[in-house]
Write a protein that holds these residues in place. Structure first.
Motif, PDB file in Angstrom:
ATOM      1  N   ASP A  12       0.839  -1.204   0.000  1.00  0.00           N
ATOM      2  CA  ASP A  12       0.000   0.000   0.000  1.00  0.00           C
ATOM      3  C   ASP A  12       0.872   1.250   0.000  1.00  0.00           C
ATOM      4  O   ASP A  12       1.916   1.303   0.661  1.00  0.00           O
ATOM      5  CB  ASP A  12      -0.899   0.008   1.237  1.00  0.00           C
ATOM      6  N   PRO A  13       0.437   2.285  -0.737  1.00  0.00           N
ATOM      7  CA  PRO A  13       1.227   3.523  -0.784  1.00  0.00           C
ATOM      8  C   PRO A  13       1.157   4.287   0.534  1.00  0.00           C
ATOM      9  O   PRO A  13       0.194   4.157   1.297  1.00  0.00           O
ATOM     10  CB  PRO A  13       0.552   4.320  -1.908  1.00  0.00           C
ATOM     11  N   ARG A  14       2.201   5.047   0.799  1.00  0.00           N
ATOM     12  CA  ARG A  14       2.205   5.934   1.963  1.00  0.00           C
ATOM     13  C   ARG A  14       1.860   7.364   1.576  1.00  0.00           C
ATOM     14  O   ARG A  14       1.523   8.168   2.431  1.00  0.00           O
ATOM     15  CB  ARG A  14       3.570   5.891   2.649  1.00  0.00           C
ATOM     16  N   ARG A  15       1.940   7.656   0.301  1.00  0.00           N
ATOM     17  CA  ARG A  15       1.503   8.945  -0.221  1.00  0.00           C
ATOM     18  C   ARG A  15       0.845   8.718  -1.568  1.00  0.00           C
ATOM     19  O   ARG A  15       1.266   7.867  -2.356  1.00  0.00           O
ATOM     20  CB  ARG A  15       2.661   9.935  -0.374  1.00  0.00           C
ATOM     21  N   ILE A  16      -0.201   9.488  -1.843  1.00  0.00           N
ATOM     22  CA  ILE A  16      -0.864   9.485  -3.147  1.00  0.00           C
ATOM     23  C   ILE A  16      -0.987  10.938  -3.563  1.00  0.00           C
ATOM     24  O   ILE A  16      -1.744  11.704  -2.960  1.00  0.00           O
ATOM     25  CB  ILE A  16      -2.254   8.822  -3.079  1.00  0.00           C
ATOM     26  N   GLY A  17      -0.201  11.325  -4.569  1.00  0.00           N
ATOM     27  CA  GLY A  17      -0.149  12.734  -4.928  1.00  0.00           C
ATOM     28  C   GLY A  17       0.312  13.543  -3.728  1.00  0.00           C
ATOM     29  O   GLY A  17       1.254  13.166  -3.026  1.00  0.00           O
ATOM     30  N   PRO A  18      -0.388  14.631  -3.397  1.00  0.00           N
ATOM     31  CA  PRO A  18       0.010  15.443  -2.247  1.00  0.00           C
ATOM     32  C   PRO A  18      -0.588  14.951  -0.921  1.00  0.00           C
ATOM     33  O   PRO A  18      -0.442  15.613   0.107  1.00  0.00           O
ATOM     34  CB  PRO A  18      -0.552  16.822  -2.602  1.00  0.00           C
ATOM     35  N   TYR A  19      -1.222  13.788  -0.945  1.00  0.00           N
ATOM     36  CA  TYR A  19      -1.952  13.315   0.224  1.00  0.00           C
ATOM     37  C   TYR A  19      -1.187  12.223   0.975  1.00  0.00           C
ATOM     38  O   TYR A  19      -0.667  11.281   0.365  1.00  0.00           O
ATOM     39  CB  TYR A  19      -3.323  12.771  -0.199  1.00  0.00           C
ATOM     40  N   ARG A  20      -1.145  12.360   2.286  1.00  0.00           N
ATOM     41  CA  ARG A  20      -0.568  11.325   3.133  1.00  0.00           C
ATOM     42  C   ARG A  20      -1.596  10.226   3.348  1.00  0.00           C
ATOM     43  O   ARG A  20      -2.786  10.494   3.529  1.00  0.00           O
ATOM     44  CB  ARG A  20      -0.189  11.924   4.492  1.00  0.00           C
ATOM     45  N   VAL A  21      -1.168   8.977   3.324  1.00  0.00           N
ATOM     46  CA  VAL A  21      -2.068   7.841   3.511  1.00  0.00           C
ATOM     47  C   VAL A  21      -1.927   7.320   4.934  1.00  0.00           C
ATOM     48  O   VAL A  21      -0.841   6.960   5.370  1.00  0.00           O
ATOM     49  CB  VAL A  21      -1.760   6.720   2.499  1.00  0.00           C
ATOM     50  N   ASP A  22      -3.053   7.259   5.658  1.00  0.00           N
ATOM     51  CA  ASP A  22      -3.040   6.824   7.057  1.00  0.00           C
ATOM     52  C   ASP A  22      -3.575   5.418   7.259  1.00  0.00           C
ATOM     53  O   ASP A  22      -3.240   4.763   8.251  1.00  0.00           O
ATOM     54  CB  ASP A  22      -3.875   7.777   7.912  1.00  0.00           C
ATOM     55  N   GLY A  23      -4.429   4.948   6.366  1.00  0.00           N
ATOM     56  CA  GLY A  23      -5.014   3.623   6.567  1.00  0.00           C
ATOM     57  C   GLY A  23      -5.873   3.213   5.390  1.00  0.00           C
ATOM     58  O   GLY A  23      -6.149   4.000   4.479  1.00  0.00           O
ATOM     59  N   LEU A  24      -6.274   1.953   5.388  1.00  0.00           N
ATOM     60  CA  LEU A  24      -7.126   1.400   4.347  1.00  0.00           C
ATOM     61  C   LEU A  24      -8.562   1.376   4.848  1.00  0.00           C
ATOM     62  O   LEU A  24      -8.863   0.798   5.895  1.00  0.00           O
ATOM     63  CB  LEU A  24      -6.678  -0.021   3.986  1.00  0.00           C
ATOM     64  N   LEU A  25      -9.470   1.994   4.083  1.00  0.00           N
ATOM     65  CA  LEU A  25     -10.876   2.014   4.460  1.00  0.00           C
ATOM     66  C   LEU A  25     -11.651   0.853   3.864  1.00  0.00           C
ATOM     67  O   LEU A  25     -12.595   0.345   4.467  1.00  0.00           O
ATOM     68  CB  LEU A  25     -11.520   3.335   4.024  1.00  0.00           C
ATOM     69  N   GLY A  26     -11.285   0.430   2.657  1.00  0.00           N
ATOM     70  CA  GLY A  26     -12.005  -0.657   2.007  1.00  0.00           C
ATOM     71  C   GLY A  26     -11.521  -0.851   0.592  1.00  0.00           C
ATOM     72  O   GLY A  26     -10.639  -0.151   0.098  1.00  0.00           O
ATOM     73  N   GLN A  27     -12.115  -1.830  -0.086  1.00  0.00           N
ATOM     74  CA  GLN A  27     -11.764  -2.094  -1.477  1.00  0.00           C
ATOM     75  C   GLN A  27     -12.954  -2.695  -2.198  1.00  0.00           C
ATOM     76  O   GLN A  27     -13.856  -3.255  -1.584  1.00  0.00           O
ATOM     77  CB  GLN A  27     -10.559  -3.026  -1.553  1.00  0.00           C
ATOM     78  N   GLY A  28     -12.958  -2.549  -3.513  1.00  0.00           N
ATOM     79  CA  GLY A  28     -14.044  -3.063  -4.328  1.00  0.00           C
ATOM     80  C   GLY A  28     -13.600  -3.256  -5.757  1.00  0.00           C
ATOM     81  O   GLY A  28     -12.396  -3.338  -6.050  1.00  0.00           O
ATOM     82  N   GLY A  29     -14.590  -3.294  -6.665  1.00  0.00           N
ATOM     83  CA  GLY A  29     -14.283  -3.581  -8.053  1.00  0.00           C
ATOM     84  C   GLY A  29     -13.459  -2.517  -8.738  1.00  0.00           C
ATOM     85  O   GLY A  29     -12.726  -2.794  -9.681  1.00  0.00           O
ATOM     86  N   MET A  30     -13.554  -1.280  -8.276  1.00  0.00           N
ATOM     87  CA  MET A  30     -12.823  -0.188  -8.919  1.00  0.00           C
ATOM     88  C   MET A  30     -11.404  -0.058  -8.390  1.00  0.00           C
ATOM     89  O   MET A  30     -10.499   0.329  -9.122  1.00  0.00           O
ATOM     90  CB  MET A  30     -13.582   1.118  -8.687  1.00  0.00           C
ATOM     91  N   GLY A  31     -11.198  -0.383  -7.128  1.00  0.00           N
ATOM     92  CA  GLY A  31      -9.871  -0.228  -6.547  1.00  0.00           C
ATOM     93  C   GLY A  31      -9.948  -0.217  -5.034  1.00  0.00           C
ATOM     94  O   GLY A  31     -10.846  -0.807  -4.437  1.00  0.00           O
ATOM     95  N   ARG A  32      -9.010   0.489  -4.406  1.00  0.00           N
ATOM     96  CA  ARG A  32      -8.932   0.550  -2.949  1.00  0.00           C
ATOM     97  C   ARG A  32      -9.189   1.972  -2.475  1.00  0.00           C
ATOM     98  O   ARG A  32      -8.848   2.940  -3.168  1.00  0.00           O
ATOM     99  CB  ARG A  32      -7.565   0.075  -2.457  1.00  0.00           C
ATOM    100  N   VAL A  33      -9.779   2.088  -1.288  1.00  0.00           N
ATOM    101  CA  VAL A  33     -10.085   3.395  -0.718  1.00  0.00           C
ATOM    102  C   VAL A  33      -9.269   3.571   0.562  1.00  0.00           C
ATOM    103  O   VAL A  33      -9.323   2.732   1.467  1.00  0.00           O
ATOM    104  CB  VAL A  33     -11.582   3.546  -0.400  1.00  0.00           C
ATOM    105  N   TYR A  34      -8.527   4.666   0.616  1.00  0.00           N
ATOM    106  CA  TYR A  34      -7.645   4.928   1.747  1.00  0.00           C
ATOM    107  C   TYR A  34      -8.128   6.145   2.541  1.00  0.00           C
ATOM    108  O   TYR A  34      -8.715   7.086   1.985  1.00  0.00           O
ATOM    109  CB  TYR A  34      -6.216   5.203   1.254  1.00  0.00           C
ATOM    110  N   LEU A  35      -7.855   6.105   3.831  1.00  0.00           N
ATOM    111  CA  LEU A  35      -8.017   7.277   4.672  1.00  0.00           C
ATOM    112  C   LEU A  35      -6.716   8.062   4.605  1.00  0.00           C
ATOM    113  O   LEU A  35      -5.631   7.501   4.800  1.00  0.00           O
ATOM    114  CB  LEU A  35      -8.297   6.857   6.120  1.00  0.00           C
TER     115      LEU A  35
END
Length: 309
Positions: A12-35
């Protein structure tokens, strides 16, 4: 987009663009959702698209178009789209982070919602759908898991941005969300095009679940639930009139016989006047005529009559 994030794995990434990644919220058919956190520290939800979808130029074109439209949705009853990016090989979508319990968890751990609270929920969900449809978007996956009961009231999350690659043929076989099939309109199960009216069916099933505490088309395997959705009347026992009459109409097997989101808002808000041509613009290449048919108007007037309006 509810609760806290789960632990991040090594991939899992620790940064996505200018955003810091703190945790995984869920996943589905499109991809993963991070907090995550934006540059000034505000919490956000970041949906990262799967690699195979990211490699599809047509998918990315539609994603850009739909994400841009989604930013125009009034934010009162939805998770607002804040940012999106399709450059750099890792497309992502950033929305407001809505903290709270999902509708499914509320019912799972308590009693059905009744009275004015249920009426308010029905109205807010219809208002959110109307806002989406007005900018040309279809949610496609409204269900109790995608309704957050936040401190500011019910909010709809995970609306239908970049769902153009979803298969209409077996929508629940690979889903990680229990009960999704019970909210999918019959025309999708019959491999017909999705119009804004699929959201109306999902609205009816979601409100019925909230008011009865059980899936409208029961439990069971894929084929059992598909059969009931296509051929059996919804189980609305325990849902009180006059809301029951509106929900029953929303769950009509034929999309042309369902009200629009604008009609739902009008009726649930106590409106007593309906007229031709007052439907919201068709969404997502719906192919729906902008004006109601005579039969639709008669049925909508019958709903109002039953509600004492």
């Amino acid at each position: 987009m509810s609760g806290g994030g789960y632990g991040l794995g090594p991939k899992d990434p620790r940064r996505i663009g200018p955003y810091r990644v703190d945790g995984l919220l869920g996943q589905g058919g499109m991809g993963r959702v991070y907090l995550g956190r934006d540059p000034v520290g505000r919490p956000v939800a970041i949906k990262m698209i799967k690699d195979d979808l990211a490699a599809n130029a047509e998918y990315l074109r539609r994603f850009r178009e739909e994400a841009a439209n989604a930013r125009r949705i009034a934010r009162q009853h939805t998770a607002q789209v804040l940012d999106f990016n399709i450059d750099g090989g890792s497309p992502y979508l950033v929305t407001e982070y809505v903290k709270g319990q999902t509708l499914r968890d509320r019912i799972r751990h308590g009693q059905p919602i009744v009275g004015s609270e249920l009426d308010q929920l029905a109205f807010v969900l219809a208002t959110a759908l109307q806002a989406m449809h007005q900018v040309g978007l279809i949610h496609r996956d409204l269900k109790p898991e995608n309704v957050i009961l936040s401190s500011m009231g019910p909010r709809v999350i995970d609306f239908g941005v970049a769902r153009v690659a979803d298969s209409p043929h077996e929508p629940d076989r690979n889903s990680t969300f229990v009960g999704t099939l019970g909210y999918i309109a019959p025309e999708i199960l019959d491999s017909r095009p999705a119009t804004a009216k699929v959201d109306i069916f999902a609205w009816g099933a979601t409100v019925a679940f909230a008011g009865t505490g059980r899936p409208t088309f029961g439990d069971g395997d894929y084929e059992q639930r598909r059969y009931r959705t296509l051929g059996q009347a919804p189980d609305l026992r325990g849902l009180e009139a006059p809301l029951r009459d509106v929900v029953e109409r929303a769950l009509h097997k034929s999309p042309t016989m369902r009200p629009s989101a604008a009609d739902l808002v009008r009726v649930l808000n106590g409106g007593a006047v309906l007229g031709a041509g007052l439907d919201e613009p068709s969404a997502g290449h719906s192919g729906e005529p902008p004006a109601h048919t005579e039969r639709e108007l008669i049925l909508e007037q019958e709903i109002l009559r039953r509600m004492g309006m």
